[in-house]
Write a protein that holds these residues in place. Sequence first.
Motif, PDB file in Angstrom:
ATOM      1  N   THR A  14       0.794  -1.223   0.000  1.00  0.00           N
ATOM      2  CA  THR A  14       0.000   0.000   0.000  1.00  0.00           C
ATOM      3  C   THR A  14       0.824   1.270   0.000  1.00  0.00           C
ATOM      4  OG1 THR A  14      -0.088  -0.038   2.400  1.00  0.00           O
ATOM      5  CG2 THR A  14      -1.873  -1.148   1.237  1.00  0.00           C
ATOM      6  N   THR A  18      -1.153   0.228  -5.380  1.00  0.00           N
ATOM      7  CA  THR A  18      -2.153  -0.761  -5.004  1.00  0.00           C
ATOM      8  C   THR A  18      -1.795  -2.093  -5.647  1.00  0.00           C
ATOM      9  OG1 THR A  18      -3.829   0.938  -4.893  1.00  0.00           O
ATOM     10  CG2 THR A  18      -4.599  -1.315  -5.051  1.00  0.00           C
ATOM     11  N   GLN A  44      -7.799  10.258  -4.672  1.00  0.00           N
ATOM     12  CA  GLN A  44      -7.268  10.382  -3.313  1.00  0.00           C
ATOM     13  C   GLN A  44      -6.465  11.658  -3.158  1.00  0.00           C
ATOM     14  OE1 GLN A  44      -3.928  10.095  -2.037  1.00  0.00           O
ATOM     15  NE2 GLN A  44      -4.621  10.178   0.113  1.00  0.00           N
ATOM     16  N   GLY A  51      -8.249   8.024   3.494  1.00  0.00           N
ATOM     17  CA  GLY A  51      -8.175   6.651   3.014  1.00  0.00           C
ATOM     18  C   GLY A  51      -9.329   6.391   2.070  1.00  0.00           C
ATOM     19  N   VAL A  53     -11.095   3.100  -0.552  1.00  0.00           N
ATOM     20  CA  VAL A  53     -11.065   1.773  -1.146  1.00  0.00           C
ATOM     21  C   VAL A  53     -12.195   1.707  -2.162  1.00  0.00           C
ATOM     22  CG1 VAL A  53     -12.487   0.750   0.684  1.00  0.00           C
ATOM     23  CG2 VAL A  53     -11.046  -0.725  -0.714  1.00  0.00           C
ATOM     24  N   TRP A  65     -10.079  -4.434  -7.277  1.00  0.00           N
ATOM     25  CA  TRP A  65     -10.195  -3.533  -6.138  1.00  0.00           C
ATOM     26  C   TRP A  65      -8.876  -2.798  -5.969  1.00  0.00           C
ATOM     27  CZ3 TRP A  65      -7.238  -3.452  -1.686  1.00  0.00           C
ATOM     28  CH2 TRP A  65      -6.484  -4.592  -1.391  1.00  0.00           C
ATOM     29  N   SER A  67      -6.883   0.572  -3.378  1.00  0.00           N
ATOM     30  CA  SER A  67      -6.991   1.440  -2.211  1.00  0.00           C
ATOM     31  C   SER A  67      -5.808   2.391  -2.154  1.00  0.00           C
ATOM     32  CB  SER A  67      -7.067   0.618  -0.921  1.00  0.00           C
ATOM     33  OG  SER A  67      -5.868  -0.116  -0.722  1.00  0.00           O
ATOM     34  N   ARG A  68      -5.993   3.507  -1.425  1.00  0.00           N
ATOM     35  CA  ARG A  68      -4.940   4.481  -1.175  1.00  0.00           C
ATOM     36  C   ARG A  68      -5.101   5.002   0.245  1.00  0.00           C
ATOM     37  NH1 ARG A  68      -1.083   5.135  -5.298  1.00  0.00           N
ATOM     38  NH2 ARG A  68      -0.886   7.348  -4.803  1.00  0.00           N
ATOM     39  N   SER A  69      -4.011   5.535   0.803  1.00  0.00           N
ATOM     40  CA  SER A  69      -4.068   6.028   2.172  1.00  0.00           C
ATOM     41  C   SER A  69      -3.005   7.085   2.391  1.00  0.00           C
ATOM     42  CB  SER A  69      -3.857   4.870   3.156  1.00  0.00           C
ATOM     43  OG  SER A  69      -3.681   5.346   4.471  1.00  0.00           O
ATOM     44  N   ALA A  75      -3.156   1.223   3.994  1.00  0.00           N
ATOM     45  CA  ALA A  75      -4.324   1.410   3.138  1.00  0.00           C
ATOM     46  C   ALA A  75      -5.367   0.337   3.426  1.00  0.00           C
ATOM     47  CB  ALA A  75      -3.923   1.376   1.669  1.00  0.00           C
ATOM     48  N   ASP A  77      -8.141  -2.585   3.000  1.00  0.00           N
ATOM     49  CA  ASP A  77      -8.457  -3.647   2.050  1.00  0.00           C
ATOM     50  C   ASP A  77      -9.973  -3.829   2.023  1.00  0.00           C
ATOM     51  OD1 ASP A  77      -9.304  -5.316   4.147  1.00  0.00           O
ATOM     52  OD2 ASP A  77      -7.354  -6.305   4.317  1.00  0.00           O
ATOM     53  N   THR A 334     -14.783   6.042   1.605  1.00  0.00           N
ATOM     54  CA  THR A 334     -13.701   6.882   2.106  1.00  0.00           C
ATOM     55  C   THR A 334     -14.058   7.412   3.479  1.00  0.00           C
ATOM     56  OG1 THR A 334     -12.192   8.699   1.550  1.00  0.00           O
ATOM     57  CG2 THR A 334     -14.521   9.043   1.094  1.00  0.00           C
TER      58      THR A 334
END
Length: 481
Positions: A14, A18, A44, A51, A53, A65, A67-69, A75, A77, A334
């Motif tokens: 992460t 991703t 993002q 965060g 997803v 799928w 995700s970012r953080s 991040a 899942d 988010t």
Amino acid sequence: MVNPVPPASAGTTTAGTTTVGDDDFADLLPETRRALAHRLAVAQRDGRLPGVVAAVLRDGQRRWWGSRSIVDGHAPDPDVQFRIGSITKTFVAVLVMRLRDEGQLKLSDRLGQHLPAVGPAVGEVTIRQLLAHTAGLSNEPPGPWWERTDGALRPELADLLQHPPLPHEPGRLFHYSNVGYALLGALVEQLRGDDWYTVLHREVLRPLGMRRTTALPDAPHAGGWAVHPWADVILAEPLQQTGRMGPAGQLWSTADDLTRWAAFLLAGDDRVLGAASVAEMRESQAPGEEGYGLGLMVARADGLSLVGHGGSMPGFLAGLWIAPEQRLGVVVLTNTTSSPGTGFGELATDLLRIVAEREPLIPEPWRPLAACDPEVLALTGPWYWGPTGFGLRLVAEDVLELTPLSGSNTREARLRRSADGRTWTAEGGYWHGEPMRVVRDAEGRVTHLDVGTFVLTREPYPADGPVPGGVDPEGWRAERW
């Protein structure tokens, strides 16, 4: 308050990127995956999301799928919970539709027939109006902002109602009402004899395998944040239990569970609600609006016909949309109270568009019908409503399509024959729900079709045909003026 986003599950990288398993998007091309990941990363950054997803499904299965953080290595899942806000309303609507299908109520019933505690004015609104936000109720309950205050402030149903409770005449217009869905939750409780979430878990979540959709947060879950509008700093949002307002926006869920829910909204599930009833929920109900069905928003974006719902609570935004014609769905979650510009607002529809444009559905091969009734086949071909031409085609054993022969006429319909073969009913368009009669003379020959009183004949205005008002005895002629 937990971390901005909890640690991801093992095997997910992460730190600014991703990584997902190949089996999660086996049907998507590498270029499509990269475009989806890029769009998520831009959302993002531009939306300043702590965060986020997202997941995309096709044909009922998750295909991607990401995700970012803001925290490397943390991040979310697809098993991390977020608060989903008004997506909760879609679940409550399904509970109400189950009661309808069981014969416990009719959508035309007045609320007061089942829930007299709401009083005489609110008791007159119908269940259908509540589901479609056309009951005329206020947006919010009285008192301080219900999403950030303890639900114990409103212990009784009467505490949810403004004075007067109906700022608009019931049935006149679309007016979104959180209060209306709180009342629908109370209706479920009244008829089931249990609290609405217990009913939801027993009748919907458990059969669909949605083990991570809960009324209270269950770790791992994201913490809710507000992002300062003029500075890159964040503020923790409080977590309140909303009490009687819970059916309007209480639930927590995950991208994994909501992917299952999106698949259900695409196809139904006889263990919960059949496909026909789910399709009914997707039909727009609000007068003069294309925007709301029975617990579901109806929209168009980027050429796609969409059905779903958005959601927001302090610290959280969510979106779930399906594109039935493309058999696609998307979930985005988010943990921020608001997002500027197009950061989060258009993320869901953009992810759908990316897949729909880059990987359009491959149509099924054409095949001839397995059976054909000669009497039905004889109905096919050109028909005329006055001088306006239509074509009638047999597209399935008991299904006809009536389509205009020119673009100037927008009336069209699918016509489905009843099980006993005696009647036809229009589906969609101007004649939706209207009957089609095949009219015959004394010798049994077809003279015309009657579609909701529209008389269709084999030629334009036949001199001896059954045209309402008759036909000029001089017939068609050429004139020099």
